[in-house]
Design a protein around this motif. Structure first.
Motif, PDB file in Angstrom:
ATOM      1  N   ILE A  45       0.842  -1.205   0.000  1.00 21.10           N
ATOM      2  CA  ILE A  45       0.000   0.000   0.000  1.00 21.10           C
ATOM      3  C   ILE A  45       0.871   1.245   0.000  1.00 21.10           C
ATOM      4  O   ILE A  45       0.636   2.187  -0.769  1.00 21.10           O
ATOM      5  CB  ILE A  45      -0.970  -0.006   1.204  1.00 21.10           C
ATOM      6  N   VAL A  46       1.891   1.275   0.851  1.00 27.10           N
ATOM      7  CA  VAL A  46       2.791   2.428   0.921  1.00 27.10           C
ATOM      8  C   VAL A  46       3.485   2.636  -0.417  1.00 27.10           C
ATOM      9  O   VAL A  46       3.574   3.757  -0.916  1.00 27.10           O
ATOM     10  CB  VAL A  46       3.814   2.264   2.069  1.00 27.10           C
ATOM     11  N   SER A  47       3.947   1.558  -1.019  1.00 23.32           N
ATOM     12  CA  SER A  47       4.617   1.647  -2.310  1.00 23.32           C
ATOM     13  C   SER A  47       3.671   2.208  -3.374  1.00 23.32           C
ATOM     14  O   SER A  47       4.046   3.082  -4.168  1.00 23.32           O
ATOM     15  CB  SER A  47       5.127   0.271  -2.730  1.00 23.32           C
ATOM     16  N   SER A  48       2.451   1.719  -3.374  1.00 19.28           N
ATOM     17  CA  SER A  48       1.448   2.203  -4.326  1.00 19.28           C
ATOM     18  C   SER A  48       1.159   3.691  -4.110  1.00 19.28           C
ATOM     19  O   SER A  48       1.077   4.467  -5.070  1.00 19.28           O
ATOM     20  CB  SER A  48       0.162   1.394  -4.174  1.00 19.28           C
ATOM     21  N   LEU A  49       1.015   4.089  -2.846  1.00 18.03           N
ATOM     22  CA  LEU A  49       0.752   5.506  -2.551  1.00 18.03           C
ATOM     23  C   LEU A  49       1.933   6.382  -2.955  1.00 18.03           C
ATOM     24  O   LEU A  49       1.739   7.489  -3.480  1.00 18.03           O
ATOM     25  CB  LEU A  49       0.444   5.683  -1.062  1.00 18.03           C
ATOM     26  N   GLN A  50       3.159   5.894  -2.744  1.00 15.46           N
ATOM     27  CA  GLN A  50       4.328   6.665  -3.153  1.00 15.46           C
ATOM     28  C   GLN A  50       4.353   6.835  -4.665  1.00 15.46           C
ATOM     29  O   GLN A  50       4.669   7.913  -5.174  1.00 15.46           O
ATOM     30  CB  GLN A  50       5.615   5.985  -2.672  1.00 15.46           C
ATOM     31  N   GLN A  51       3.992   5.779  -5.390  1.00 18.91           N
ATOM     32  CA  GLN A  51       3.958   5.864  -6.852  1.00 18.91           C
ATOM     33  C   GLN A  51       2.881   6.850  -7.300  1.00 18.91           C
ATOM     34  O   GLN A  51       3.100   7.654  -8.213  1.00 18.91           O
ATOM     35  CB  GLN A  51       3.708   4.482  -7.461  1.00 18.91           C
ATOM     36  N   GLN A  52       1.720   6.798  -6.656  1.00 22.55           N
ATOM     37  CA  GLN A  52       0.643   7.744  -6.984  1.00 22.55           C
ATOM     38  C   GLN A  52       1.093   9.174  -6.725  1.00 22.55           C
ATOM     39  O   GLN A  52       0.789  10.087  -7.512  1.00 22.55           O
ATOM     40  CB  GLN A  52      -0.606   7.434  -6.171  1.00 22.55           C
ATOM     41  N   LEU A  53       1.813   9.396  -5.630  1.00 20.75           N
ATOM     42  CA  LEU A  53       2.316  10.721  -5.305  1.00 20.75           C
ATOM     43  C   LEU A  53       3.278  11.210  -6.385  1.00 20.75           C
ATOM     44  O   LEU A  53       3.180  12.347  -6.846  1.00 20.75           O
ATOM     45  CB  LEU A  53       2.994  10.712  -3.941  1.00 20.75           C
ATOM     46  N   GLU A  54       4.199  10.342  -6.791  1.00 21.68           N
ATOM     47  CA  GLU A  54       5.156  10.717  -7.839  1.00 21.68           C
ATOM     48  C   GLU A  54       4.431  11.021  -9.150  1.00 21.68           C
ATOM     49  O   GLU A  54       4.768  11.993  -9.837  1.00 21.68           O
ATOM     50  CB  GLU A  54       6.199   9.615  -8.045  1.00 21.68           C
ATOM     51  N   ASP A  55       3.451  10.214  -9.492  1.00 25.69           N
ATOM     52  CA  ASP A  55       2.657  10.456 -10.707  1.00 25.69           C
ATOM     53  C   ASP A  55       1.944  11.802 -10.627  1.00 25.69           C
ATOM     54  O   ASP A  55       1.919  12.568 -11.596  1.00 25.69           O
ATOM     55  CB  ASP A  55       1.635   9.340 -10.924  1.00 25.69           C
ATOM     56  N   SER A  56       1.380  12.092  -9.464  1.00 22.16           N
ATOM     57  CA  SER A  56       0.680  13.367  -9.276  1.00 22.16           C
ATOM     58  C   SER A  56       1.642  14.547  -9.392  1.00 22.16           C
ATOM     59  O   SER A  56       1.321  15.572 -10.000  1.00 22.16           O
ATOM     60  CB  SER A  56      -0.024  13.403  -7.922  1.00 22.16           C
ATOM     61  N   LYS A  57       2.821  14.397  -8.831  1.00 19.41           N
ATOM     62  CA  LYS A  57       3.830  15.462  -8.927  1.00 19.41           C
ATOM     63  C   LYS A  57       4.190  15.718 -10.384  1.00 19.41           C
ATOM     64  O   LYS A  57       4.324  16.877 -10.808  1.00 19.41           O
ATOM     65  CB  LYS A  57       5.087  15.091  -8.138  1.00 19.41           C
ATOM     66  N   GLN A  58       4.333  14.645 -11.150  1.00 16.26           N
ATOM     67  CA  GLN A  58       4.660  14.803 -12.572  1.00 16.26           C
ATOM     68  C   GLN A  58       3.530  15.496 -13.321  1.00 16.26           C
ATOM     69  O   GLN A  58       3.782  16.373 -14.154  1.00 16.26           O
ATOM     70  CB  GLN A  58       4.944  13.445 -13.222  1.00 16.26           C
ATOM     71  N   ARG A  59       2.294  15.126 -13.029  1.00 17.92           N
ATOM     72  CA  ARG A  59       1.154  15.774 -13.698  1.00 17.92           C
ATOM     73  C   ARG A  59       1.072  17.251 -13.340  1.00 17.92           C
ATOM     74  O   ARG A  59       0.792  18.093 -14.190  1.00 17.92           O
ATOM     75  CB  ARG A  59      -0.150  15.045 -13.342  1.00 17.92           C
ATOM     76  N   VAL A  60       1.329  17.571 -12.081  1.00 18.08           N
ATOM     77  CA  VAL A  60       1.323  18.979 -11.660  1.00 18.08           C
ATOM     78  C   VAL A  60       2.409  19.743 -12.405  1.00 18.08           C
ATOM     79  O   VAL A  60       2.184  20.852 -12.896  1.00 18.08           O
ATOM     80  CB  VAL A  60       1.499  19.098 -10.125  1.00 18.08           C
ATOM     81  N   GLN A  61       3.584  19.141 -12.504  1.00 19.59           N
ATOM     82  CA  GLN A  61       4.688  19.796 -13.209  1.00 19.59           C
ATOM     83  C   GLN A  61       4.334  19.999 -14.685  1.00 19.59           C
ATOM     84  O   GLN A  61       4.589  21.071 -15.246  1.00 19.59           O
ATOM     85  CB  GLN A  61       5.975  18.965 -13.064  1.00 19.59           C
ATOM     86  N   GLN A  62       3.746  18.995 -15.304  1.00 23.24           N
ATOM     87  CA  GLN A  62       3.337  19.119 -16.709  1.00 23.24           C
ATOM     88  C   GLN A  62       2.278  20.210 -16.858  1.00 23.24           C
ATOM     89  O   GLN A  62       2.304  20.981 -17.825  1.00 23.24           O
ATOM     90  CB  GLN A  62       2.804  17.785 -17.228  1.00 23.24           C
TER      91      GLN A  62
END
Length: 83
Positions: A45-62
């Motif tokens: 779960i933690v790994s999945s949430l960390q991946q979601q966070l990284e994905d969200s950061k990338q979308r925000v940056q884009q």
């Protein structure tokens, strides 16, 4: 024969204690397995949430880059009109 029966009766509490100890070890092993399973699920779960966070950061940056590009484009079009 009586002595054997007496010895047996005297050893019963010891045997019961051993049986209880064995049962406790089994219970502890079962609890340990449950804890390990929960910990594994937690790590997933933690790994999945960390991946979601990284994905969200990338979308925000884009999105920021996109908004910045639109802003610059509008500024350039305004400055061309002014010229």
């Amino acid at each position: 024969s009586t002595r054997v029966a007496l010895d047996h009766l005297e050893s019963v509490p010891e045997k019961l204690n051993l049986l209880e100890d064995y049962k406790d070890i089994g219970d502890s092993h079962c609890r340990r397995e449950m804890i390990e399973e929960r910990y594994t699920k937690y790590k997933e779960i933690v790994s999945s949430l960390q991946q979601q966070l990284e994905d969200s950061k990338q979308r925000v940056q884009q999105f920021k880059v996109c908004v910045y590009s639109i802003f610059v484009s509008q500024l350039l079009s305004i400055s061309n009109v002014s010229l």
